[in-house]
Write a protein that holds these residues in place. Structure first.
Motif, short mmCIF file in Angstrom:
data_model
loop_
_atom_site.label_atom_id
_atom_site.label_comp_id
_atom_site.label_asym_id
_atom_site.label_seq_id
_atom_site.Cartn_x
_atom_site.Cartn_y
_atom_site.Cartn_z
N PRO A 208 -5.73 -18.81 -7.58
CA PRO A 208 -5.73 -18.87 -6.41
C PRO A 208 -4.26 -17.99 -5.72
CG PRO A 208 -6.14 -20.69 -7.36
CD PRO A 208 -5.41 -20.10 -7.35
N GLN A 209 -2.69 -18.21 -6.12
CA GLN A 209 -1.66 -17.13 -5.58
C GLN A 209 -2.29 -15.87 -6.01
OE1 GLN A 209 0.48 -20.22 -8.28
NE2 GLN A 209 1.57 -19.55 -6.27
N ALA A 210 -2.79 -15.53 -7.06
CA ALA A 210 -3.08 -14.55 -7.41
C ALA A 210 -3.97 -13.63 -6.46
CB ALA A 210 -3.76 -13.51 -8.75
N LEU A 211 -4.82 -14.37 -5.88
CA LEU A 211 -5.95 -13.82 -4.92
C LEU A 211 -5.68 -14.08 -3.77
CD1 LEU A 211 -8.84 -13.46 -4.45
CD2 LEU A 211 -9.10 -16.01 -3.37
N VAL A 212 -4.14 -14.25 -3.06
CA VAL A 212 -3.50 -14.57 -2.08
C VAL A 212 -2.77 -12.94 -2.33
CG1 VAL A 212 -1.74 -15.41 -0.40
CG2 VAL A 212 -3.74 -16.77 -1.73
N ILE A 213 -2.33 -12.82 -3.19
CA ILE A 213 -0.94 -11.56 -3.69
C ILE A 213 -2.12 -10.26 -3.41
CG2 ILE A 213 0.35 -10.37 -4.96
CD1 ILE A 213 1.34 -12.77 -5.97
N ALA A 214 -3.27 -10.80 -3.53
CA ALA A 214 -4.07 -9.48 -3.95
C ALA A 214 -4.47 -9.23 -2.22
CB ALA A 214 -5.27 -9.53 -4.69
N VAL A 215 -4.67 -9.72 -1.19
CA VAL A 215 -5.06 -9.02 0.07
C VAL A 215 -4.59 -8.93 0.51
CG1 VAL A 215 -5.97 -10.34 2.24
CG2 VAL A 215 -6.90 -11.47 -0.50
N LEU A 216 -3.08 -9.61 0.48
CA LEU A 216 -1.27 -8.60 1.14
C LEU A 216 -0.68 -8.01 0.34
CD1 LEU A 216 -0.50 -12.72 1.87
CD2 LEU A 216 -2.08 -11.34 3.71
N ALA A 217 -0.98 -8.05 -0.63
CA ALA A 217 -0.48 -6.60 -1.27
C ALA A 217 -1.02 -5.60 -2.09
CB ALA A 217 0.87 -7.59 -2.84
N THR A 218 -2.50 -6.00 -1.77
CA THR A 218 -2.86 -4.55 -2.60
C THR A 218 -4.34 -4.31 -1.01
OG1 THR A 218 -2.82 -5.25 -4.51
CG2 THR A 218 -4.56 -3.77 -3.83
N ALA A 219 -4.89 -5.08 -1.08
CA ALA A 219 -6.35 -4.55 0.11
C ALA A 219 -5.92 -3.73 1.19
CB ALA A 219 -6.87 -6.02 -0.30
N ILE A 220 -5.05 -5.00 1.92
CA ILE A 220 -4.90 -4.70 3.09
C ILE A 220 -3.56 -3.41 3.52
CG2 ILE A 220 -3.58 -5.86 5.30
CD1 ILE A 220 -4.79 -8.22 4.76
N PRO A 221 -2.46 -3.49 2.76
CA PRO A 221 -1.79 -2.56 3.25
C PRO A 221 -2.39 -1.32 2.80
CG PRO A 221 -0.91 -3.73 1.72
CD PRO A 221 -2.44 -4.93 1.52
N TYR A 222 -3.30 -1.01 1.56
CA TYR A 222 -3.55 0.39 0.80
C TYR A 222 -4.70 0.57 1.76
CZ TYR A 222 -0.53 -0.44 -3.23
OH TYR A 222 -0.35 -1.12 -4.55
N ALA A 223 -5.66 -0.20 2.28
CA ALA A 223 -6.64 0.65 2.79
C ALA A 223 -6.13 1.02 4.87
CB ALA A 223 -7.46 -0.63 3.29
N LEU A 224 -4.57 0.28 5.08
CA LEU A 224 -4.07 0.79 5.97
C LEU A 224 -3.44 1.67 5.83
CD1 LEU A 224 -2.85 -2.64 7.39
CD2 LEU A 224 -4.46 -0.99 8.62
N ASP A 225 -2.71 1.54 4.94
CA ASP A 225 -1.85 3.43 4.20
C ASP A 225 -3.00 4.34 4.92
OD1 ASP A 225 0.22 2.01 3.60
OD2 ASP A 225 0.32 2.36 1.47
N LEU A 226 -4.46 4.32 3.31
CA LEU A 226 -5.33 5.15 3.91
C LEU A 226 -5.67 6.20 5.15
CD1 LEU A 226 -7.92 4.80 0.41
CD2 LEU A 226 -6.21 6.51 1.40
N GLN A 227 -5.65 4.87 6.31
CA GLN A 227 -5.75 5.06 7.37
C GLN A 227 -4.79 5.82 8.33
OE1 GLN A 227 -8.77 5.18 9.46
NE2 GLN A 227 -9.68 4.28 7.59
N ALA A 228 -3.42 5.58 7.98
CA ALA A 228 -1.89 6.65 8.33
C ALA A 228 -2.17 7.58 7.35
CB ALA A 228 -1.19 5.60 8.28
#
Length: 285
Positions: A208-228
């Motif tokens: 569960p902790q790893a899942l939260v980290i995956a969302v906050l540290a990978t899925a969200i920021p990298y998706a936003l980075d590609l848009q930027a």
């Protein structure tokens, strides 16, 4: 409608906030798991999330037409950046690790300068980072040469991540590029992780902790980075990245009551002025 540069700056701001929040979860997980295991769990969960989030099964029919050199370089940079930074985070105070890592994007910003006036904004960002980082902690007995080298290596990989990220977005495959990069990173590291510490990876207590980290540290920021990266130059992206440690300091001040010294306030001013300057320079340039 917002100007593209302002919209990109907003994407980066949200990306950095998400990543800073994730750092606290990662630090807690380091008490139970080694950095490599945390990195692998994070990437594996992130790969599954983005695959279904972006319905990336649609990219299967186009795999043979992609420019794989850029995609593989982008994937390798993302993979190594994650491993090296988490190793450094486990051996150094967070402020030192982040400060050393930022040499990468700021160095790329320096190399991307085309006008003399642009040195002002990058120079302000470098000055801000230099004043923000708690360098005195390096002399308090908790400084690791290996950790410092890993942080610098993560910074170099971050520069390659920016460089090849801009090439990848030109392929017009949208967020599927992120799915490919994270999936390749996870698949390449998983056998190493299972050999290194299979018990840690298969212990569902920490998932569960790893899942939260995956969302906050990978899925969200990298998706936003590609848009930027679609809207920003390497100079603008590298300079705006210096907002990350400033956001961390402000979050600590507002949420945790951590004090900010005089020189850190000066540093915050330098970084924010550099970010505003480079954003409006792009808008008017």
């Amino acid at each position: 409608m917002a100007h593209p540069q302002l919209l990109a700056a907003l994407f980066m701001l949200l990306s950095m906030i998400s990543y800073q929040i994730s750092a606290s979860f990662a630090k807690q997980l380091f008490l139970h798991l080694d950095p490599l295991s945390v990195t692998i769990l994070r990437l594996c969960f992130a790969a599954i999330i983005v695959f279904f989030m972006f319905r990336s099964w649609h990219i299967f029919k186009r795999l043979g037409f992609l420019k794989w050199r850029d995609l593989l370089c982008y994937s390798a940079a993302l993979c190594l950046m994650n491993i090296l930074f988490y190793i450094s985070l486990g051996k150094l105070p967070q402020g030192i690790a982040v400060g050393l890592e930022f040499i990468g994007p700021l160095g790329l910003a320096l190399l991307s300068i085309q006008k003399r006036s642009e040195y002002i904004w990058v120079g302000l960002a470098i000055l801000g980072i230099a004043l923000m980082v708690p360098w005195q902690q390096a002399f308090e007995g908790n400084f690791s040469i290996l950790g410092a080298l890993c942080a610098l290596g993560a910074g170099l990989c971050w520069a390659f991540y920016i460089y090849f990220g801009q090439k990848v977005v030109q392929q017009n495959i949208g967020m599927h590029a992120l799915t490919i990069a994270i999936s390749l990173s996870a698949l390449s590291l998983l056998p190493i992780g299972l050999y290194h510490n299979a018990q840690a990876l298969l212990n569902v207590e920490y998932w569960p902790q790893a899942l939260v980290i995956a969302v906050l540290a990978t899925a969200i920021p990298y998706a936003l980075d590609l848009q930027a990266l679609k809207r920003l130059s390497k100079l603008s992206y590298g300079t705006l990245s210096s907002l990350s440690p400033a956001l961390a300091a402000l979050a600590g001040f507002m949420l945790l009551g951590e004090q900010i010294g005089f020189w850190q306030w000066i540093a915050l001013g330098c970084v924010m002025l550099a970010s505003i300057g480079v954003t409006f320079k792009s808008k008017t340039g």
